[in-house]
Design a protein around this motif. Structure first.
Motif, PDB file in Angstrom:
ATOM      1  N   ALA A 157       0.825  -1.211   0.000  1.00 21.98           N
ATOM      2  CA  ALA A 157       0.000   0.000   0.000  1.00 21.98           C
ATOM      3  C   ALA A 157       0.856   1.256   0.000  1.00 21.98           C
ATOM      4  O   ALA A 157       0.612   2.195  -0.767  1.00 21.98           O
ATOM      5  CB  ALA A 157      -0.926  -0.004   1.209  1.00 21.98           C
ATOM      6  N   ALA A 158       1.891   1.292   0.836  1.00 15.11           N
ATOM      7  CA  ALA A 158       2.761   2.469   0.891  1.00 15.11           C
ATOM      8  C   ALA A 158       3.524   2.650  -0.419  1.00 15.11           C
ATOM      9  O   ALA A 158       3.687   3.772  -0.910  1.00 15.11           O
ATOM     10  CB  ALA A 158       3.728   2.351   2.055  1.00 15.11           C
ATOM     11  N   GLY A 159       3.976   1.566  -1.007  1.00 21.54           N
ATOM     12  CA  GLY A 159       4.688   1.650  -2.286  1.00 21.54           C
ATOM     13  C   GLY A 159       3.809   2.177  -3.401  1.00 21.54           C
ATOM     14  O   GLY A 159       4.239   3.011  -4.202  1.00 21.54           O
ATOM     15  N   LEU A 160       2.577   1.705  -3.453  1.00 19.61           N
ATOM     16  CA  LEU A 160       1.652   2.197  -4.476  1.00 19.61           C
ATOM     17  C   LEU A 160       1.344   3.675  -4.308  1.00 19.61           C
ATOM     18  O   LEU A 160       1.288   4.421  -5.289  1.00 19.61           O
ATOM     19  CB  LEU A 160       0.350   1.386  -4.443  1.00 19.61           C
ATOM     20  N   VAL A 161       1.166   4.105  -3.079  1.00 14.79           N
ATOM     21  CA  VAL A 161       0.895   5.529  -2.837  1.00 14.79           C
ATOM     22  C   VAL A 161       2.092   6.378  -3.237  1.00 14.79           C
ATOM     23  O   VAL A 161       1.944   7.432  -3.863  1.00 14.79           O
ATOM     24  CB  VAL A 161       0.508   5.761  -1.363  1.00 14.79           C
ATOM     25  N   MET A 162       3.291   5.942  -2.904  1.00  5.68           N
ATOM     26  CA  MET A 162       4.489   6.705  -3.272  1.00  5.68           C
ATOM     27  C   MET A 162       4.666   6.759  -4.791  1.00  5.68           C
ATOM     28  O   MET A 162       4.985   7.809  -5.347  1.00  5.68           O
ATOM     29  CB  MET A 162       5.734   6.101  -2.621  1.00  5.68           C
ATOM     30  N   ILE A 163       4.465   5.634  -5.463  1.00  4.96           N
ATOM     31  CA  ILE A 163       4.604   5.605  -6.918  1.00  4.96           C
ATOM     32  C   ILE A 163       3.556   6.485  -7.587  1.00  4.96           C
ATOM     33  O   ILE A 163       3.859   7.257  -8.501  1.00  4.96           O
ATOM     34  CB  ILE A 163       4.516   4.155  -7.443  1.00  4.96           C
ATOM     35  N   LEU A 164       2.308   6.384  -7.131  1.00  6.67           N
ATOM     36  CA  LEU A 164       1.254   7.229  -7.702  1.00  6.67           C
ATOM     37  C   LEU A 164       1.507   8.705  -7.419  1.00  6.67           C
ATOM     38  O   LEU A 164       1.218   9.557  -8.266  1.00  6.67           O
ATOM     39  CB  LEU A 164      -0.105   6.800  -7.168  1.00  6.67           C
ATOM     40  N   GLY A 165       2.054   9.019  -6.271  1.00 11.42           N
ATOM     41  CA  GLY A 165       2.400  10.395  -5.968  1.00 11.42           C
ATOM     42  C   GLY A 165       3.475  10.928  -6.891  1.00 11.42           C
ATOM     43  O   GLY A 165       3.414  12.071  -7.361  1.00 11.42           O
ATOM     44  N   GLN A 166       4.474  10.101  -7.194  1.00 14.89           N
ATOM     45  CA  GLN A 166       5.528  10.515  -8.115  1.00 14.89           C
ATOM     46  C   GLN A 166       4.979  10.704  -9.528  1.00 14.89           C
ATOM     47  O   GLN A 166       5.336  11.667 -10.214  1.00 14.89           O
ATOM     48  CB  GLN A 166       6.656   9.475  -8.133  1.00 14.89           C
ATOM     49  N   LEU A 167       4.113   9.795  -9.959  1.00 18.03           N
ATOM     50  CA  LEU A 167       3.517   9.927 -11.288  1.00 18.03           C
ATOM     51  C   LEU A 167       2.638  11.176 -11.383  1.00 18.03           C
ATOM     52  O   LEU A 167       2.672  11.905 -12.380  1.00 18.03           O
ATOM     53  CB  LEU A 167       2.694   8.675 -11.632  1.00 18.03           C
ATOM     54  N   PHE A 168       1.860  11.431 -10.354  1.00 14.83           N
ATOM     55  CA  PHE A 168       1.001  12.609 -10.351  1.00 14.83           C
ATOM     56  C   PHE A 168       1.822  13.892 -10.370  1.00 14.83           C
ATOM     57  O   PHE A 168       1.504  14.832 -11.098  1.00 14.83           O
ATOM     58  CB  PHE A 168       0.080  12.597  -9.129  1.00 14.83           C
ATOM     59  N   SER A 169       2.878  13.943  -9.568  1.00 19.25           N
ATOM     60  CA  SER A 169       3.693  15.165  -9.544  1.00 19.25           C
ATOM     61  C   SER A 169       4.420  15.375 -10.863  1.00 19.25           C
ATOM     62  O   SER A 169       4.586  16.514 -11.312  1.00 19.25           O
ATOM     63  CB  SER A 169       4.684  15.122  -8.387  1.00 19.25           C
ATOM     64  N   THR A 170       4.835  14.299 -11.517  1.00 23.25           N
ATOM     65  CA  THR A 170       5.464  14.433 -12.833  1.00 23.25           C
ATOM     66  C   THR A 170       4.455  14.953 -13.858  1.00 23.25           C
ATOM     67  O   THR A 170       4.765  15.862 -14.631  1.00 23.25           O
ATOM     68  CB  THR A 170       6.033  13.077 -13.296  1.00 23.25           C
ATOM     69  N   ALA A 171       3.255  14.387 -13.857  1.00 23.00           N
ATOM     70  CA  ALA A 171       2.221  14.850 -14.787  1.00 23.00           C
ATOM     71  C   ALA A 171       1.835  16.294 -14.510  1.00 23.00           C
ATOM     72  O   ALA A 171       1.641  17.089 -15.446  1.00 23.00           O
ATOM     73  CB  ALA A 171       0.993  13.946 -14.693  1.00 23.00           C
ATOM     74  N   GLU A 172       1.775  16.672 -13.251  1.00 24.57           N
ATOM     75  CA  GLU A 172       1.441  18.050 -12.903  1.00 24.57           C
ATOM     76  C   GLU A 172       2.548  19.008 -13.347  1.00 24.57           C
ATOM     77  O   GLU A 172       2.268  20.083 -13.869  1.00 24.57           O
ATOM     78  CB  GLU A 172       1.227  18.165 -11.402  1.00 24.57           C
ATOM     79  N   SER A 173       3.793  18.608 -13.168  1.00 21.02           N
ATOM     80  CA  SER A 173       4.915  19.464 -13.604  1.00 21.02           C
ATOM     81  C   SER A 173       4.909  19.657 -15.102  1.00 21.02           C
ATOM     82  O   SER A 173       5.116  20.780 -15.606  1.00 21.02           O
ATOM     83  CB  SER A 173       6.239  18.843 -13.178  1.00 21.02           C
ATOM     84  N   ILE A 174       4.639  18.597 -15.847  1.00 25.76           N
ATOM     85  CA  ILE A 174       4.605  18.689 -17.306  1.00 25.76           C
ATOM     86  C   ILE A 174       3.439  19.564 -17.757  1.00 25.76           C
ATOM     87  O   ILE A 174       3.582  20.413 -18.653  1.00 25.76           O
ATOM     88  CB  ILE A 174       4.531  17.286 -17.941  1.00 25.76           C
ATOM     89  N   SER A 175       2.274  19.381 -17.131  1.00 31.74           N
ATOM     90  CA  SER A 175       1.109  20.190 -17.550  1.00 31.74           C
ATOM     91  C   SER A 175       1.292  21.661 -17.214  1.00 31.74           C
ATOM     92  O   SER A 175       0.907  22.525 -18.004  1.00 31.74           O
ATOM     93  CB  SER A 175      -0.159  19.635 -16.912  1.00 31.74           C
ATOM     94  N   VAL A 176       1.895  21.979 -16.072  1.00 32.66           N
ATOM     95  CA  VAL A 176       2.141  23.375 -15.737  1.00 32.66           C
ATOM     96  C   VAL A 176       3.162  23.978 -16.703  1.00 32.66           C
ATOM     97  O   VAL A 176       3.032  25.121 -17.133  1.00 32.66           O
ATOM     98  CB  VAL A 176       2.596  23.516 -14.282  1.00 32.66           C
ATOM     99  N   ASP A 177       4.172  23.195 -17.066  1.00 29.38           N
ATOM    100  CA  ASP A 177       5.170  23.661 -18.021  1.00 29.38           C
ATOM    101  C   ASP A 177       4.524  23.956 -19.381  1.00 29.38           C
ATOM    102  O   ASP A 177       4.854  24.946 -20.034  1.00 29.38           O
ATOM    103  CB  ASP A 177       6.293  22.645 -18.167  1.00 29.38           C
ATOM    104  N   LEU A 178       3.598  23.099 -19.796  1.00 27.17           N
ATOM    105  CA  LEU A 178       2.910  23.333 -21.072  1.00 27.17           C
ATOM    106  C   LEU A 178       1.985  24.547 -20.995  1.00 27.17           C
ATOM    107  O   LEU A 178       1.816  25.247 -21.986  1.00 27.17           O
ATOM    108  CB  LEU A 178       2.112  22.092 -21.470  1.00 27.17           C
ATOM    109  N   MET A 179       1.382  24.782 -19.832  1.00 22.43           N
ATOM    110  CA  MET A 179       0.512  25.946 -19.680  1.00 22.43           C
ATOM    111  C   MET A 179       1.320  27.248 -19.700  1.00 22.43           C
ATOM    112  O   MET A 179       0.837  28.269 -20.212  1.00 22.43           O
ATOM    113  CB  MET A 179      -0.279  25.862 -18.374  1.00 22.43           C
ATOM    114  N   ILE A 180       2.515  27.221 -19.166  1.00 21.75           N
ATOM    115  CA  ILE A 180       3.346  28.426 -19.129  1.00 21.75           C
ATOM    116  C   ILE A 180       3.830  28.766 -20.532  1.00 21.75           C
ATOM    117  O   ILE A 180       3.860  29.936 -20.899  1.00 21.75           O
ATOM    118  CB  ILE A 180       4.515  28.253 -18.153  1.00 21.75           C
ATOM    119  N   ASP A 181       4.202  27.769 -21.299  1.00 21.19           N
ATOM    120  CA  ASP A 181       4.702  28.020 -22.662  1.00 21.19           C
ATOM    121  C   ASP A 181       3.604  28.335 -23.582  1.00 21.19           C
ATOM    122  O   ASP A 181       2.856  28.912 -23.913  1.00 21.19           O
ATOM    123  CB  ASP A 181       5.431  26.797 -23.210  1.00 21.19           C
TER     124      ASP A 181
END
Length: 101
Positions: free
Chosen positions: A77-101
């Protein structure tokens, strides 16, 4: 440490997580406002309160996750939450970068 003792005796995960999150939401604007007045004691106090309430959220949240997902192993359970958190933060960083450009 104080929050850990409180949780182990009362098992009130949700109420403590809610209270700490609300305190953090109300002190975060104070942190941003206090940045204009660097060097004041109020700014340091607001950051102290914000850090003291936001630091234990990850540990208490993971402990709540372990209690909520009982039949599943703790490490899974902890591993899945950590992995999903990393995936979400990566997707959020990419989407914010695309919104800025």
């Amino acid at each position: 440490m104080i929050f850990g003792i409180y949780i182990s005796r009362t098992m009130k995960f949700r109420s403590l997580l809610l209270k700490l999150s609300l305190i953090g939401c109300f002190t975060l604007p104070g942190c941003m406002w206090g940045a204009e007045y660097v060097g004041t004691w109020l700014w340091g106090f607001v950051f102290l309160v914000y850090g003291a309430t936001q630091s234990p959220l990850l540990a208490i949240g993971l402990e709540f996750l372990m209690e909520a997902s009982f039949p599943v192993g703790e490490a899974t359970a902890a591993g899945l939450v950590m992995i999903l958190g990393q995936l979400f933060s990566t997707a959020e960083s990419i989407s914010v970068d695309l919104m800025i450009d």
